[in-house]
Design an enzyme around this catalytic site. Structure first.
Site, PDB file in Angstrom:
ATOM      1  N   TYR A 137       0.791  -1.227   0.000  1.00 43.34           N
ATOM      2  CA  TYR A 137       0.000   0.000   0.000  1.00 43.34           C
ATOM      3  C   TYR A 137       0.825   1.280   0.000  1.00 43.34           C
ATOM      4  O   TYR A 137       0.266   2.362   0.113  1.00 43.34           O
ATOM      5  CB  TYR A 137      -0.940   0.009   1.221  1.00 43.34           C
ATOM      6  N   LYS A 188       2.949 -15.401   4.365  1.00 44.91           N
ATOM      7  CA  LYS A 188       3.057 -16.292   3.202  1.00 44.91           C
ATOM      8  C   LYS A 188       4.552 -16.552   2.962  1.00 44.91           C
ATOM      9  O   LYS A 188       5.049 -16.440   1.837  1.00 44.91           O
ATOM     10  CB  LYS A 188       2.375 -15.608   1.996  1.00 44.91           C
ATOM     11  N   ASP A 221      -3.437 -18.515   3.088  1.00 41.98           N
ATOM     12  CA  ASP A 221      -4.441 -19.342   2.399  1.00 41.98           C
ATOM     13  C   ASP A 221      -5.077 -20.329   3.377  1.00 41.98           C
ATOM     14  O   ASP A 221      -6.301 -20.461   3.460  1.00 41.98           O
ATOM     15  CB  ASP A 221      -3.842 -20.044   1.175  1.00 41.98           C
ATOM     16  N   ASP A 245      -6.341  -6.987   5.171  1.00 41.76           N
ATOM     17  CA  ASP A 245      -7.463  -6.356   4.476  1.00 41.76           C
ATOM     18  C   ASP A 245      -8.483  -7.431   4.078  1.00 41.76           C
ATOM     19  O   ASP A 245      -9.703  -7.283   4.298  1.00 41.76           O
ATOM     20  CB  ASP A 245      -6.901  -5.638   3.225  1.00 41.76           C
ATOM     21  N   ASP A 249     -12.304  -8.896   6.137  1.00 37.07           N
ATOM     22  CA  ASP A 249     -13.628  -8.881   5.483  1.00 37.07           C
ATOM     23  C   ASP A 249     -14.290 -10.255   5.639  1.00 37.07           C
ATOM     24  O   ASP A 249     -15.509 -10.353   5.834  1.00 37.07           O
ATOM     25  CB  ASP A 249     -13.507  -8.536   3.992  1.00 37.07           C
TER      26      ASP A 249
END
Ligand SMILES: NC(=O)c1ccc[n+]([C@@H]2O[C@H](COP(=O)([O-])OP(=O)(O)OC[C@H]3O[C@@H](n4cnc5c(N)ncnc54)[C@H](O)[C@@H]3O)[C@@H](O)[C@H]2O)c1
Length: 355
Positions: A137, A188, A221, A245, A249
């Site tokens: 970002y 990850k 994942d 992020d 959600d």
């Protein structure tokens, strides 16, 4: 009487509608808790940009430091280039005020709100600490030969040791305050080598400074899969900006929907910003149907941050009670109640909860 100065940015779409109800609840709790709340409203967002050409100047961002906290509604408007105002205002505040923690409680108030089979409040009660000032970002990158068949687009992912250390210390401290004393780091590292920095920092800080906290790890994942299958495995979670992020959600929909998920953008000890995690939901804008509970829970987080724990608890009790007892049927929009009616219910319940 304690006084708090709050900067309010209602923003775009449903932002002004849900923010009005959130400020109404803040005023209601202030009246019973003997607090003085002084709000200053800022017009920045799509209408202001279309009228003046101004997005969000650095001086306005730095001027926020004179307030005790910031309450944001939502930013984003389909009439304006994708991401322009979101980057200027949301990222502008996060980077400009170095709000390096994005705190996201994911708490199920009642089993009927959860789309998962056989899961209740005892299975879903975690806090996600999302890194908020690095990763993909930072807007470092660009285009080469844009618009040609040879176009190249580059976006750099940034992780720093300083950023990792302060993020993990905040997360371990938070895990220490929670009963399970467990911190799960989600990354990850198996595919993205930069996360090796996180692996080492997490182990070193955890081992040296927080031997009493259980250290746990999951790849993003698998973590999404576990959050659906066994959400009770998570207690305190720390993850990167982009993974956080997305993960939050997913968490929001498990706790009842976007209408119920709030967040704090925090720099401990400095001015911090509180907001619902949802966006401007243009399809509901101006219809008085959006759910204000996420914005109201952002006020709860803000009160907690300001040290007004009892007032914060009263807001959470009011929201939980309204949902559990069915006075507010869901965290959805168009649930049979208007945005204003839901705000009025919570204002009444906050006063009852305080008494
Ligand atoms: N922090 C922010 O201000 C923020 C966050 C996300 C998206 N955005 C921006 O918002 C705009 C719309 O984005 P989007 O459609 O991807 O996300 P969104 O969160 O605005 O809406 C997604 C869906 O979530 C539901 N929803 C959202 N808020 C709700 C509420 N209060 N009550 C009930 N249901 C609600 C609706 O079904 C909605 O269609 C875009 O411009 C985007 O960039 C801003």
């Amino acid at each position: 009487m304690k006084t708090f100065r709050i900067a309010v940015l209602p923003g775009d779409g449903i932002g002004p509608e849900v923010t009005r109800e959130a400020v109404g609840v803040l005023d209601a709790v202030a009246s019973v808790a003997d607090l003085r709340i002084e709000t200053t409203e800022f017009p920045h967002g799509a209408e202001h940009y279309l009228k003046t050409g101004e997005t969000f100047p650095q001086e306005t961002i730095q001027g926020m430091r004179q307030y005790d906290a910031i309450l944001l509604g939502a930013i984003g408007d389909p009439r304006i280039e994708v991401g322009k105002l979101e980057r200027a205002i949301i990222s502008g505040l996060r980077f400009g005020l170095d709000l390096y923690i994005n705190l996201r409680p994911i708490k199920l108030f009642d089993a009927k709100l959860c789309p998962l089979k056989d899961k209740g409040p005892e299975h879903l009660d975690l806090v996600v600490v999302r890194e908020n000032t690095e990763d993909l970002y930072t807007d470092m990158g660009g285009f080469f030969k844009k618009g040609t068949p040879d176009e190249v687009a580059l976006q750099n992912m940034i992780l720093t040791r300083k950023g990792a250390d302060r993020l993990f210390r905040f997360s371990f401290d938070l895990a220490r305050k929670r009963p399970r004393k467990k911190l799960t780091m989600i990354d990850k590292a198996n595919a993205v080598r930069a996360f090796d920095l996180w692996t080492r920092a997490f182990a070193e800080i955890g081992h040296r400074e927080y031997p009493d906290i259980e250290r746990d790890h999951a790849y993003i994942d698998a973590a999404c899969m576990w959050l659906v299958k066994n959400p009770e495995w998570f207690d305190t979670v720390v993850t990167s900006n982009v993974f956080g992020d997305i993960f939050t959600d997913l968490g929001a929909v498990l706790q009842g929907g976007m209408g119920l998920a709030a967040s704090g953008n925090i720099h401990p000890g400095q001015v911090s910003m509180f907001e619902p995690i949802h966006g401007s939901a243009p399809k509901y804008a101006g219809k008085n149907v959006a759910n204000p509970l996420a914005a109201i829970l952002a006020v709860q987080m803000m009160l907690d941050f300001l040290g007004e724990e009892r007032a914060a608890r009263a807001v959470e009790t009011a929201v939980r009670g309204a949902l559990v007892e069915g006075e507010i049927p869901s965290a959805n929009a168009n649930n049979g109640l208007s945005t204003e009616q839901m705000g009025a219910i919570i204002r009444r319940r906050v006063k009852e909860a305080w008494a």
